[in-house]
Design an enzyme around this catalytic site. Structure first.
Site, PDB file in Angstrom:
ATOM      1  N   HIS A 145      40.748 -39.872 -24.881  1.00 50.17           N
ATOM      2  CA  HIS A 145      39.431 -40.501 -24.773  1.00 50.17           C
ATOM      3  C   HIS A 145      38.694 -40.195 -26.085  1.00 50.17           C
ATOM      4  O   HIS A 145      38.942 -39.179 -26.714  1.00 50.17           O
ATOM      5  CB  HIS A 145      38.708 -39.858 -23.590  1.00 50.17           C
ATOM      6  CG  HIS A 145      37.392 -40.475 -23.237  1.00 50.17           C
ATOM      7  ND1 HIS A 145      36.235 -40.184 -23.918  1.00 50.17           N
ATOM      8  CD2 HIS A 145      37.042 -41.343 -22.260  1.00 50.17           C
ATOM      9  CE1 HIS A 145      35.221 -40.854 -23.366  1.00 50.17           C
ATOM     10  NE2 HIS A 145      35.688 -41.567 -22.363  1.00 50.17           N
ATOM     11  N   ASP A 197      41.552 -31.577 -21.555  1.00 48.24           N
ATOM     12  CA  ASP A 197      40.492 -32.464 -21.094  1.00 48.24           C
ATOM     13  C   ASP A 197      40.838 -32.838 -19.651  1.00 48.24           C
ATOM     14  O   ASP A 197      41.740 -33.630 -19.410  1.00 48.24           O
ATOM     15  CB  ASP A 197      40.435 -33.696 -22.008  1.00 48.24           C
ATOM     16  CG  ASP A 197      39.483 -34.767 -21.485  1.00 48.24           C
ATOM     17  OD1 ASP A 197      39.021 -34.659 -20.331  1.00 48.24           O
ATOM     18  OD2 ASP A 197      39.225 -35.721 -22.239  1.00 48.24           O
ATOM     19  N   GLN A 240      39.771 -36.542 -15.929  1.00 48.35           N
ATOM     20  CA  GLN A 240      40.432 -37.435 -14.974  1.00 48.35           C
ATOM     21  C   GLN A 240      41.426 -36.706 -14.083  1.00 48.35           C
ATOM     22  O   GLN A 240      42.021 -37.318 -13.203  1.00 48.35           O
ATOM     23  CB  GLN A 240      41.173 -38.566 -15.713  1.00 48.35           C
ATOM     24  CG  GLN A 240      40.267 -39.443 -16.544  1.00 48.35           C
ATOM     25  CD  GLN A 240      39.302 -40.259 -15.695  1.00 48.35           C
ATOM     26  OE1 GLN A 240      39.469 -40.412 -14.484  1.00 48.35           O
ATOM     27  NE2 GLN A 240      38.266 -40.771 -16.325  1.00 48.35           N
ATOM     28  N   LYS A 255      32.568 -37.294 -12.297  1.00 50.99           N
ATOM     29  CA  LYS A 255      33.873 -37.875 -11.970  1.00 50.99           C
ATOM     30  C   LYS A 255      34.519 -37.127 -10.803  1.00 50.99           C
ATOM     31  O   LYS A 255      35.609 -37.473 -10.358  1.00 50.99           O
ATOM     32  CB  LYS A 255      34.789 -37.842 -13.189  1.00 50.99           C
ATOM     33  CG  LYS A 255      34.269 -38.709 -14.335  1.00 50.99           C
ATOM     34  CD  LYS A 255      35.249 -38.789 -15.470  1.00 50.99           C
ATOM     35  CE  LYS A 255      34.621 -39.275 -16.751  1.00 50.99           C
ATOM     36  NZ  LYS A 255      34.469 -40.734 -16.793  1.00 50.99           N
ATOM     37  N   CYS A 305      36.909 -46.440 -23.748  1.00 51.21           N
ATOM     38  CA  CYS A 305      36.694 -45.372 -24.726  1.00 51.21           C
ATOM     39  C   CYS A 305      38.020 -44.790 -25.204  1.00 51.21           C
ATOM     40  O   CYS A 305      38.129 -43.580 -25.441  1.00 51.21           O
ATOM     41  CB  CYS A 305      35.815 -44.248 -24.165  1.00 51.21           C
ATOM     42  SG  CYS A 305      34.166 -44.808 -23.767  1.00 51.21           S
TER      43      CYS A 305
HETATM   44  C1  LIG Z   1      39.736 -38.418 -20.188  1.00 55.17           C
HETATM   45  C2  LIG Z   1      38.258 -38.385 -20.399  1.00 55.17           C
HETATM   46  N1  LIG Z   1      37.743 -37.486 -21.234  1.00 55.17           N
HETATM   47  C3  LIG Z   1      36.421 -37.399 -21.460  1.00 55.17           C
HETATM   48  C4  LIG Z   1      35.536 -38.234 -20.836  1.00 55.17           C
HETATM   49  C5  LIG Z   1      34.077 -38.105 -21.126  1.00 55.17           C
HETATM   50  O1  LIG Z   1      33.406 -37.684 -20.009  1.00 55.17           O
HETATM   51  P1  LIG Z   1      31.817 -37.662 -19.961  1.00 55.17           P
HETATM   52  O2  LIG Z   1      31.357 -39.002 -20.416  1.00 55.17           O
HETATM   53  O3  LIG Z   1      31.490 -37.364 -18.550  1.00 55.17           O
HETATM   54  O4  LIG Z   1      31.376 -36.577 -20.900  1.00 55.17           O
HETATM   55  C6  LIG Z   1      36.021 -39.192 -19.950  1.00 55.17           C
HETATM   56  C7  LIG Z   1      35.086 -40.138 -19.293  1.00 55.17           C
HETATM   57  O5  LIG Z   1      35.275 -41.330 -19.285  1.00 55.17           O
HETATM   58  C8  LIG Z   1      37.418 -39.269 -19.729  1.00 55.17           C
HETATM   59  O6  LIG Z   1      37.926 -40.184 -18.897  1.00 55.17           O
END
Ligand SMILES: Cc1ncc(COP(=O)(O)O)c(C=O)c1O
Lengths: 149, 415
Positions: B132, B209, B212, B235, B373
């Site tokens: 991401h 990370d 998900q 999430k 993203c």
């Molecule tokens: C794999 C992953 N990492 C990071 C993020 C970023 O999360 P947040 O926008 O809640 O900080 C997301 C959110 O879409 C994600 O799916």
């Protein structure tokens, strides 16, 4: 599903399936990239202006049905128009697509009036306006890139 | 709309009763029952979370760690109890390892900022091609500040990490492996144990990370033996604006503070400031107290579910969705890893994801259309965007059938 038919009218679908003036233009006087970063729509609009008239206009690109159809219909509408007429058309289309209710009667815009249905889909307005902003940039500025955000 | 004739239930998982915990799911959209399939973007919140946050503001609202009055005591108690819930949920050794941040994005930025301060020009960070943007851009900013080098583990056409290439990407200058546990664009579950074992062989710490992963998988940070684990409350059926950075205590202790201000200090004079201990040293300013309390409640909600049944149910949802969608003419599933969470990303010939999103919305189906993203993933597959159906344990087989049916309709309409 009649409401979707307002957006995806036959005319729009026809332009999506068979985009008009979908070609490169090596001798264009202006080539401007239009980019909608939100959905990845990307097009390049070419115009050839001589003696204050749009002698030729074309585009290439990838995008959703609305952005492709809007660009295709744009090329048909401004082909052969004076720059001034094209600028007026941009102003009218901008009004039609972004103001609700719009001061413009879609019937007066001919084929372009078919895009009026995008009103009911706020998330899609930018798809329809992308090519028009690109035209505006091509006719009025020296910029080579325009993004809608 | 079709309704499948077979009663698609799952042993041990009563989806009808679980759905009653989520008031938002009861609505209609454009005349159809809402089918919320955008859970990778954000999940819906059970009633108990809404009530906990509302109750905090109605009865206990006070700043934390600051007052001695009754409300301050209650607020602080609830706040720190939530930290303990998070610790228990991911099995961290101590609450000193649980740092509250705004979300996964801020968690990774915190590491890039604080851990990043010890890096020198030429030091390397290893990420993957399925990250991401939240796990790409903070490292690029660090690269601009410090001249570090970013290396990228490639992926295969199935959407899995190319593990054959992994070992050769570690060099004596590798300082961190920062990699996603589960891909939000593809659904791939990465083999994090293997990744961590490989990193250990090279003496490299690991950041996962988990944005998900936690909504679908149980995670034990001690068993994984990772150094950082980042995730977002929203999430995980909790509120927006709150997330967690887990950091191994021995590592966190050596890191400089992230932001300066109240809450993170012990004493301040104009000559010298001493910093608070863990985890407060990384939590400058008044935190999102109701968010923390809501997240704690979301975790307690998850803990009382029959997790094995939920997992089995999600696996069947994924199987059903994959089978149904594969059958739709012109549709191509992007991301066919062997191990996936309940998420299907796809493109359809002649139908742009944006048009798809609109058409599905008019049938009450909420999916995401876009680059998620993860623009490098899109360019790897040569598509500008995909549509994504991201499921949770409250989705139903009937919703998947409605999706498949609407996809056929979209193709008829636009192709
Ligand atoms: C794999 C992953 N990492 C990071 C993020 C970023 O999360 P947040 O926008 O809640 O900080 C997301 C959110 O879409 C994600 O799916």
């Amino acid at each position: 599903m009649s409401d979707l038919d307002d957006l995806y009218q036959e005319l729009i679908l026809d332009h999506k399936r068979h985009p008009r003036n979908f070609r490169d233009m090596p001798d264009a006087t202006r080539a401007v990239d239009g980019h909608n970063p939100l959905c990845g729509d990307q097009l390049r609009l070419f115009v050839k202006v001589a003696d204050g008239r749009v002698e030729d206009v074309s585009f290439i690109g990838v995008g959703c049905a609305i952005s492709m159809a809007s660009a295709s219909m744009l090329t048909e509408a401004v082909m052969g128009k004076t720059v001034q007429e094209a600028q007026q058309l941009f102003a009218d289309m901008h009004d039609l697509l972004t103001r609700n209710p719009s001061g413009i009667d879609p019937a007066e815009l001919g084929n372009l009036g078919a895009l009026a249905g995008v009103h009911e889909y706020p998330m899609r307005v930018k798809c329809a306006t992308l090519s028009w902003h690109t035209l505006d940039t091509a006719l009025n500025t020296d910029d080579d890139v325009v993004t809608t955000e | 709309m079709t309704v499948s004739n077979e009663p698609m239930t799952s042993p041990g998982w009563d989806v009808t009763s679980v759905r009653r915990d989520f008031p938002i799911l009861e609505q209609s959209v454009h005349g159809y029952p809402l089918a919320y399939l955008d859970n990778a973007a954000t999940t819906q919140k059970p009633r108990v979370v809404l009530e906990a946050m509302d109750g905090y503001y109605r009865r206990d609202n006070a700043n934390v760690h600051r007052g001695v009055h009754a409300l301050a005591e209650r607020a602080t108690g609830a706040f720190e109890a939530a930290r303990e819930s998070v610790r228990r949920f991911i099995n961290a050794r101590s609450t000193r390892e649980i740092v509250f941040v705004r979300g996964t994005t801020e968690a990774i930025n915190l590491v890039a900022s604080s851990f990043g301060q010890r890096l020198r020009e030429g030091d390397e960070i290893l990420i993957s091609a399925m990250e991401h943007h939240a796990n790409i851009v903070p490292w690029q900013l660090l690269r601009e500040r410090s001249g570090i080098v970013l290396r990228v583990v490639p992926i295969t056409p199935a959407g899995e990490l190319d593990l054959d290439r992994l070992s050769s990407l570690f060099t004596p200058r590798t300082r961190l492996l920062a990699i996603t546990h589960v891909s939000n664009a593809l659904g791939t579950v990465n083999p994090v144990r293997e990744l961590i074992a490989e990193a250990r062989r090279h003496g490299v710490p690991v950041l996962l990370d988990g944005a998900q992963a936690l909504p679908h998988l149980r995670v034990d940070v001690q068993a994984l033996d990772c150094d950082f684990y980042a995730f977002s409350g929203h999430k995980l059926f909790g509120p927006t604006g709150i997330g967690v950075l887990y950091g191994r205590e021995s590592l966190l202790e050596t890191l400089p503070p992230y932001q300066g201000g109240g809450e993170m200090i012990r004493t301040v004079s104009f000559e010298k400031t001493t910093f608070a201990g863990l985890p407060h040293r990384f939590e400058a300013g008044t935190p999102d107290i109701s968010g923390v309390i809501g997240l704690g409640r979301a975790i307690e909600y998850l803990e009382q579910l029959d997790w094995d049944a939920a997992t089995a149910y999600e696996a069947r949802l994924l199987e059903h969705a994959t089978a149904c969608l594969q059958d739709v003419p012109g549709l191509r599933i992007i991301g066919q890893a062997r191990h996936k969470v309940a998420l299907v990303s796809f493109v359809m010939e002649d139908v742009h994801p944006h048009d798809m999103g609109t058409i599905l919305d008019r049938r009450g189906l909420a999916v995401r259309a876009g680059h998620h993203c993860a623009m490098p993933v899109m360019s790897y597959y040569g598509v500008p965007a995909t549509s994504r159906a991201a499921m949770a344990f409250y989705n139903t087989f009937d919703e998947i059938d409605r999706l498949a049916e609407a996809l056929r309709y979209a193709r008829e309409l636009l192709a």
